[in-house]
Design a protein around this motif. Structure first.
Motif, PDB file in Angstrom:
ATOM      1  N   LEU A 110      85.906  52.777  52.720  1.00  0.00           N
ATOM      2  CA  LEU A 110      85.883  51.074  52.563  1.00  0.00           C
ATOM      3  C   LEU A 110      85.064  50.352  53.398  1.00  0.00           C
ATOM      4  N   VAL A 111      84.993  50.854  54.871  1.00  0.00           N
ATOM      5  CA  VAL A 111      84.009  50.501  55.625  1.00  0.00           C
ATOM      6  C   VAL A 111      82.484  50.633  55.283  1.00  0.00           C
ATOM      7  N   SER A 112      82.350  51.536  54.675  1.00  0.00           N
ATOM      8  CA  SER A 112      80.883  51.740  54.258  1.00  0.00           C
ATOM      9  C   SER A 112      80.629  51.031  53.069  1.00  0.00           C
ATOM     10  N   LEU A 113      81.556  50.923  52.096  1.00  0.00           N
ATOM     11  CA  LEU A 113      81.020  50.173  50.876  1.00  0.00           C
ATOM     12  C   LEU A 113      81.186  48.655  51.262  1.00  0.00           C
ATOM     13  N   GLN A 114      81.685  48.263  52.352  1.00  0.00           N
ATOM     14  CA  GLN A 114      81.612  46.835  53.113  1.00  0.00           C
ATOM     15  C   GLN A 114      80.245  46.762  53.330  1.00  0.00           C
ATOM     16  N   ARG A 115      79.808  47.445  54.312  1.00  0.00           N
ATOM     17  CA  ARG A 115      78.480  47.345  54.707  1.00  0.00           C
ATOM     18  C   ARG A 115      77.403  47.540  53.874  1.00  0.00           C
ATOM     19  N   ALA A 116      77.296  48.581  52.634  1.00  0.00           N
ATOM     20  CA  ALA A 116      76.360  48.753  51.752  1.00  0.00           C
ATOM     21  C   ALA A 116      76.245  47.257  50.750  1.00  0.00           C
ATOM     22  N   GLY A 117      77.591  46.911  50.413  1.00  0.00           N
ATOM     23  CA  GLY A 117      77.659  45.742  49.654  1.00  0.00           C
ATOM     24  C   GLY A 117      76.848  44.572  50.105  1.00  0.00           C
ATOM     25  N   GLY A 235      66.688  49.136  44.926  1.00  0.00           N
ATOM     26  CA  GLY A 235      67.454  48.750  46.036  1.00  0.00           C
ATOM     27  C   GLY A 235      68.827  49.096  46.111  1.00  0.00           C
ATOM     28  N   VAL A 236      69.692  49.525  45.185  1.00  0.00           N
ATOM     29  CA  VAL A 236      70.771  50.230  45.508  1.00  0.00           C
ATOM     30  C   VAL A 236      70.651  51.590  45.978  1.00  0.00           C
ATOM     31  N   THR A 237      69.676  52.228  45.736  1.00  0.00           N
ATOM     32  CA  THR A 237      69.509  53.413  46.277  1.00  0.00           C
ATOM     33  C   THR A 237      69.124  53.197  47.918  1.00  0.00           C
ATOM     34  N   ALA A 238      68.403  52.232  48.015  1.00  0.00           N
ATOM     35  CA  ALA A 238      67.836  51.910  49.618  1.00  0.00           C
ATOM     36  C   ALA A 238      68.954  51.227  50.492  1.00  0.00           C
ATOM     37  N   SER A 239      70.094  51.047  49.839  1.00  0.00           N
ATOM     38  CA  SER A 239      71.060  50.448  50.691  1.00  0.00           C
ATOM     39  C   SER A 239      71.892  51.617  50.896  1.00  0.00           C
ATOM     40  N   TRP A 240      71.935  52.497  50.344  1.00  0.00           N
ATOM     41  CA  TRP A 240      72.863  53.790  50.810  1.00  0.00           C
ATOM     42  C   TRP A 240      72.107  54.701  51.616  1.00  0.00           C
ATOM     43  N   LEU A 241      70.811  54.532  51.416  1.00  0.00           N
ATOM     44  CA  LEU A 241      69.694  55.308  52.522  1.00  0.00           C
ATOM     45  C   LEU A 241      69.787  54.820  53.858  1.00  0.00           C
ATOM     46  N   GLY A 242      69.843  53.395  53.856  1.00  0.00           N
ATOM     47  CA  GLY A 242      69.967  52.832  55.049  1.00  0.00           C
ATOM     48  C   GLY A 242      71.202  53.112  55.665  1.00  0.00           C
ATOM     49  N   LEU A 243      72.187  52.771  54.880  1.00  0.00           N
ATOM     50  CA  LEU A 243      73.594  53.065  55.318  1.00  0.00           C
ATOM     51  C   LEU A 243      73.860  54.481  56.098  1.00  0.00           C
ATOM     52  N   ILE A 244      73.197  55.685  55.687  1.00  0.00           N
ATOM     53  CA  ILE A 244      73.356  56.852  56.070  1.00  0.00           C
ATOM     54  C   ILE A 244      72.973  56.594  57.568  1.00  0.00           C
ATOM     55  N   VAL A 245      71.887  56.120  58.064  1.00  0.00           N
ATOM     56  CA  VAL A 245      71.319  56.281  59.351  1.00  0.00           C
ATOM     57  C   VAL A 245      72.045  55.091  59.981  1.00  0.00           C
ATOM     58  N   VAL A 246      72.271  53.972  59.650  1.00  0.00           N
ATOM     59  CA  VAL A 246      72.986  53.013  60.629  1.00  0.00           C
ATOM     60  C   VAL A 246      74.228  53.423  60.975  1.00  0.00           C
ATOM     61  N   GLU A 247      75.139  54.105  60.277  1.00  0.00           N
ATOM     62  CA  GLU A 247      76.208  54.559  60.639  1.00  0.00           C
ATOM     63  C   GLU A 247      76.658  55.548  61.698  1.00  0.00           C
ATOM     64  N   GLN A 248      75.491  56.041  62.011  1.00  0.00           N
ATOM     65  CA  GLN A 248      75.347  57.140  62.817  1.00  0.00           C
ATOM     66  C   GLN A 248      74.980  56.480  64.391  1.00  0.00           C
ATOM     67  N   ILE A 249      74.800  55.247  64.284  1.00  0.00           N
ATOM     68  CA  ILE A 249      74.476  54.456  65.588  1.00  0.00           C
ATOM     69  C   ILE A 249      75.676  53.531  66.055  1.00  0.00           C
ATOM     70  N   ALA A 277      80.341  62.243  48.838  1.00  0.00           N
ATOM     71  CA  ALA A 277      80.935  60.767  48.654  1.00  0.00           C
ATOM     72  C   ALA A 277      79.769  59.889  48.558  1.00  0.00           C
ATOM     73  N   TYR A 278      78.684  60.046  49.363  1.00  0.00           N
ATOM     74  CA  TYR A 278      77.570  59.267  49.301  1.00  0.00           C
ATOM     75  C   TYR A 278      77.132  59.646  47.885  1.00  0.00           C
ATOM     76  N   GLY A 279      76.842  60.712  47.429  1.00  0.00           N
ATOM     77  CA  GLY A 279      76.305  61.026  46.024  1.00  0.00           C
ATOM     78  C   GLY A 279      77.000  60.299  45.045  1.00  0.00           C
ATOM     79  N   ILE A 280      78.340  60.475  44.903  1.00  0.00           N
ATOM     80  CA  ILE A 280      78.989  59.887  44.007  1.00  0.00           C
ATOM     81  C   ILE A 280      78.941  58.468  43.781  1.00  0.00           C
ATOM     82  N   PHE A 281      79.139  57.581  44.997  1.00  0.00           N
ATOM     83  CA  PHE A 281      78.725  56.060  45.014  1.00  0.00           C
ATOM     84  C   PHE A 281      77.217  55.777  44.578  1.00  0.00           C
ATOM     85  N   GLY A 282      76.482  56.756  44.768  1.00  0.00           N
ATOM     86  CA  GLY A 282      75.138  56.217  44.596  1.00  0.00           C
ATOM     87  C   GLY A 282      74.826  56.512  43.019  1.00  0.00           C
ATOM     88  N   PHE A 283      75.421  57.604  42.637  1.00  0.00           N
ATOM     89  CA  PHE A 283      75.354  57.746  41.042  1.00  0.00           C
ATOM     90  C   PHE A 283      75.872  56.718  40.470  1.00  0.00           C
TER      91      PHE A 283
END
Length: 305
Positions: A110-117, A235-249, A277-283
């Motif tokens: 839920l936290v990841s979906l909020q950030r990406a959305g 852009g949808v793909t870019a949102s998930w790629l950026g999320l992967i990085v920022v969530e580790q900071i 999970a990332y793959g499912i939401f991206g797809f």
């Protein structure tokens, strides 16, 4: 070279714009000099159908991922994979069930979906507004396009140190990083689609003395939608790629945080759960955009359609 002006043609032609420059599938130049296209022979239509990709199979794009999972399962069952390096599908499924049972997976998702959305929303809005400003005005093009082309050459992740200085390490910085990546992608594709509209449509709009609003509604919007949807998918793909990085900071929640914590304890099964999970939401998000695109652009006749 100045952009063609709309609304400068002679008035009183006696013909209204909606009859000659309709939106969507009928957006074609009309007039006495246009010769209707000859009907396509039945044999040619049959050949075109045979040369096409064939009838679409429901969920056909899942074939590749399912084949990959089957190979992974077979390699694990035959003990070709070291479980300390890469857990098998059964272990990953059991770990996912445990994470769901104690609520950790749902909370982080839920936290990841909020950030990406939020990043996707702000990025799409910014990209569309900038593309319209640069694509419909020569001054806007001079002012914005060069700057955004330079920004495209600078990865958003390379701006992380500066954004951390400006915005700190909280949620605002994370959403901004995602939005920057989305905005540039949407802008590039929408702007290219706007500036690539056939000049014959602009000339026809001028000859009919269309108002600026009619020109935007009848010519600009239908002409730019294909490029916008390409940018939206990227852009949808870019949102998930950026999320992967920022969530580790400096994160305390999110799928990326869960994966980073699992790395510290060599829990490859938890890491794979996060990747899945990332793959499912991206797809799923890409499929949703494709479905909307097919409905909105149903008037287009393409090979994929």
């Amino acid at each position: 070279m100045e952009r063609p002006r709309v609304g400068s043609g002679a008035a009183g032609t006696g013909t209204t714009a909606p009859d000659l420059v309709p939106a969507g599938p009928d957006l074609v130049p009309a007039g006495p000099d246009v010769v209707p296209a000859a009907p396509v022979p039945a044999a040619a239509r049959g050949t075109r159908r045979r040369l096409g990709p064939g009838r679409a199979v429901p969920f056909g794009r899942l074939l590749g991922p399912l084949l990959l999972v089957a190979v992974w399962w077979a390699a694990s069952a035959l003990h070709y994979l070291d479980p300390r390096i890469l857990s098998g599908p059964g272990s990953v499924a059991a770990t996912a069930a445990d994470l769901i049972r104690d609520g950790r997976l749902q909370d982080n998702v839920l936290v990841s979906l909020q950030r990406a959305g939020l990043g996707l929303l702000f990025g799409v809005l910014a990209g569309v507004v900038l593309a319209l400003a640069a694509g419909l005005s020569r001054f806007g093009e001079y002012l914005l396009d060069g700057t955004l082309q330079v920004k495209r050459a600078i990865p958003s992740l390379a701006m992380l140190p500066l954004l951390i200085l400006w915005l700190g390490i909280g949620e605002q910085m994370k959403v901004t990083v995602i939005a920057l990546g989305v905005a540039v992608t949407v802008y590039i594709n929408t702007y290219a689609s706007l500036t690539g509209i056939d000049s014959r449509y602009v000339e026809l709009a001028e000859s009919l003395d269309l108002s600026r609003l009619q020109f935007l509604r009848r010519v600009v919007v239908p002409g730019s939608l294909p490029g916008f949807f390409v940018g939206l998918r990227l852009g949808v793909t870019a949102s998930w790629l950026g999320l992967i990085v920022v969530e580790q900071i400096n994160s305390t929640s999110g799928i990326g945080y869960m994966m980073f914590q699992a790395q510290q304890y060599a829990q490859s099964d938890v890491i794979i759960v996060g990747l899945v999970a990332y793959g499912i939401f991206g797809f799923a998000s890409d499929a949703a955009v494709r479905a909307v695109e097919r409905r909105v652009l149903s008037w287009r006749r393409t090979l994929a359609g």
